[in-house]
Design a protein around this motif. Structure first.
Motif, PDB file in Angstrom:
ATOM      1  N   LEU A   4      11.819  -0.846  10.653  1.00  0.00           N
ATOM      2  CA  LEU A   4      10.438  -0.402  10.650  1.00  0.00           C
ATOM      3  C   LEU A   4       9.881  -0.706   9.270  1.00  0.00           C
ATOM      4  O   LEU A   4      10.403  -0.215   8.271  1.00  0.00           O
ATOM      5  CB  LEU A   4      10.327   1.087  10.945  1.00  0.00           C
ATOM      6  CG  LEU A   4      10.917   1.578  12.272  1.00  0.00           C
ATOM      7  CD1 LEU A   4      10.867   3.096  12.342  1.00  0.00           C
ATOM      8  CD2 LEU A   4      10.155   0.976  13.444  1.00  0.00           C
ATOM      9  N   VAL A   5       8.846  -1.522   9.210  1.00  0.00           N
ATOM     10  CA  VAL A   5       8.295  -1.965   7.945  1.00  0.00           C
ATOM     11  C   VAL A   5       6.835  -1.565   7.864  1.00  0.00           C
ATOM     12  O   VAL A   5       6.006  -2.069   8.621  1.00  0.00           O
ATOM     13  CB  VAL A   5       8.443  -3.485   7.764  1.00  0.00           C
ATOM     14  CG1 VAL A   5       7.885  -3.909   6.409  1.00  0.00           C
ATOM     15  CG2 VAL A   5       9.902  -3.896   7.886  1.00  0.00           C
ATOM     16  N   GLU A   6       6.537  -0.664   6.930  1.00  0.00           N
ATOM     17  CA  GLU A   6       5.173  -0.196   6.734  1.00  0.00           C
ATOM     18  C   GLU A   6       4.443  -1.060   5.716  1.00  0.00           C
ATOM     19  O   GLU A   6       5.050  -1.620   4.806  1.00  0.00           O
ATOM     20  CB  GLU A   6       5.154   1.265   6.251  1.00  0.00           C
ATOM     21  CG  GLU A   6       5.851   2.246   7.179  1.00  0.00           C
ATOM     22  CD  GLU A   6       7.270   2.540   6.760  1.00  0.00           C
ATOM     23  OE1 GLU A   6       7.752   3.654   7.060  1.00  0.00           O
ATOM     24  OE2 GLU A   6       7.907   1.668   6.127  1.00  0.00           O
ATOM     25  N   SER A   7       3.137  -1.119   5.853  1.00  0.00           N
ATOM     26  CA  SER A   7       2.302  -1.817   4.894  1.00  0.00           C
ATOM     27  C   SER A   7       0.903  -1.216   4.932  1.00  0.00           C
ATOM     28  O   SER A   7       0.563  -0.473   5.847  1.00  0.00           O
ATOM     29  CB  SER A   7       2.242  -3.317   5.188  1.00  0.00           C
ATOM     30  OG  SER A   7       1.670  -3.568   6.465  1.00  0.00           O
ATOM     31  N   GLY A   8       0.107  -1.539   3.933  1.00  0.00           N
ATOM     32  CA  GLY A   8      -1.279  -1.109   3.904  1.00  0.00           C
ATOM     33  C   GLY A   8      -1.594   0.024   2.963  1.00  0.00           C
ATOM     34  O   GLY A   8      -2.766   0.363   2.787  1.00  0.00           O
ATOM     35  N   GLY A   9      -0.583   0.615   2.360  1.00  0.00           N
ATOM     36  CA  GLY A   9      -0.829   1.691   1.419  1.00  0.00           C
ATOM     37  C   GLY A   9      -1.446   1.175   0.135  1.00  0.00           C
ATOM     38  O   GLY A   9      -1.467  -0.028  -0.131  1.00  0.00           O
ATOM     39  N   GLY A  10      -1.953   2.098  -0.652  1.00  0.00           N
ATOM     40  CA  GLY A  10      -2.565   1.724  -1.912  1.00  0.00           C
ATOM     41  C   GLY A  10      -3.374   2.847  -2.501  1.00  0.00           C
ATOM     42  O   GLY A  10      -3.218   4.009  -2.132  1.00  0.00           O
ATOM     43  N   LEU A  11      -4.240   2.481  -3.419  1.00  0.00           N
ATOM     44  CA  LEU A  11      -5.109   3.429  -4.106  1.00  0.00           C
ATOM     45  C   LEU A  11      -6.509   3.348  -3.527  1.00  0.00           C
ATOM     46  O   LEU A  11      -7.069   2.256  -3.379  1.00  0.00           O
ATOM     47  CB  LEU A  11      -5.140   3.123  -5.601  1.00  0.00           C
ATOM     48  CG  LEU A  11      -6.085   3.948  -6.466  1.00  0.00           C
ATOM     49  CD1 LEU A  11      -5.668   5.415  -6.462  1.00  0.00           C
ATOM     50  CD2 LEU A  11      -6.116   3.393  -7.880  1.00  0.00           C
ATOM     51  N   VAL A  12      -7.065   4.502  -3.196  1.00  0.00           N
ATOM     52  CA  VAL A  12      -8.398   4.551  -2.624  1.00  0.00           C
ATOM     53  C   VAL A  12      -9.113   5.791  -3.156  1.00  0.00           C
ATOM     54  O   VAL A  12      -8.478   6.794  -3.476  1.00  0.00           O
ATOM     55  CB  VAL A  12      -8.340   4.566  -1.079  1.00  0.00           C
ATOM     56  CG1 VAL A  12      -7.670   5.838  -0.573  1.00  0.00           C
ATOM     57  CG2 VAL A  12      -9.721   4.401  -0.472  1.00  0.00           C
ATOM     58  N   GLN A  13     -10.420   5.709  -3.262  1.00  0.00           N
ATOM     59  CA  GLN A  13     -11.209   6.845  -3.716  1.00  0.00           C
ATOM     60  C   GLN A  13     -11.404   7.852  -2.595  1.00  0.00           C
ATOM     61  O   GLN A  13     -11.393   7.501  -1.413  1.00  0.00           O
ATOM     62  CB  GLN A  13     -12.578   6.377  -4.224  1.00  0.00           C
ATOM     63  CG  GLN A  13     -12.530   5.527  -5.470  1.00  0.00           C
ATOM     64  CD  GLN A  13     -13.903   5.113  -5.941  1.00  0.00           C
ATOM     65  OE1 GLN A  13     -14.895   5.264  -5.225  1.00  0.00           O
ATOM     66  NE2 GLN A  13     -13.981   4.592  -7.150  1.00  0.00           N
TER      67      GLN A  13
END
Length: 115
Positions: A4-13
């Protein structure tokens, strides 16, 4: 080999949106309930949302009305659309696959919401 490979995370306001993706392999995806969990620093891993093989969804009270889980059985993908993000949504988000015998977890993707 289950992966299972997650992606799309990051920094957001705060108030912004983010879409997480999870690519699954090694399982009968179309027959498995899929879910998203999250773990914030100093807290336990909590349920965010689940979606059954037939598309029935369930959400934690803290994200109802803001998050939406979906799946694409043709691509073995599950998604989490996160809207109106809050600083308290900051956590590492994990993809989960519930099979007949056990649950499998991805490595997680971090989400940071700034105020």
């Amino acid at each position: 080999q289950v992966q299972l490979v997650e992606s799309g995370g990051g920094l957001v306001q705060a108030g912004g949106s983010l879409r997480l993706s999870c690519a699954a392999s090694g399982i009968i995806f179309s027959a498995s309930t899929m879910g998203w969990y999250r773990q914030a620093p100093g807290k336990q891993r909590d349920l965010v949302a689940t979606i059954t093989s037939t598309g029935i969804t369930n959400y934690a009270d803290s994200v109802k009305g803001r998050f939406s889980i979906s799946r694409d059985n043709g691509k073995n993908m599950v998604y989490l659309q996160m809207n109106r993000l809050k600083p308290e949504d900051t956590a590492v988000y994990y993809c989960d696959a519930a099979t007949r015998l056990r649950n499998y977890w991805g490595q997680g993707t971090p989400v940071t919401v700034s105020s």
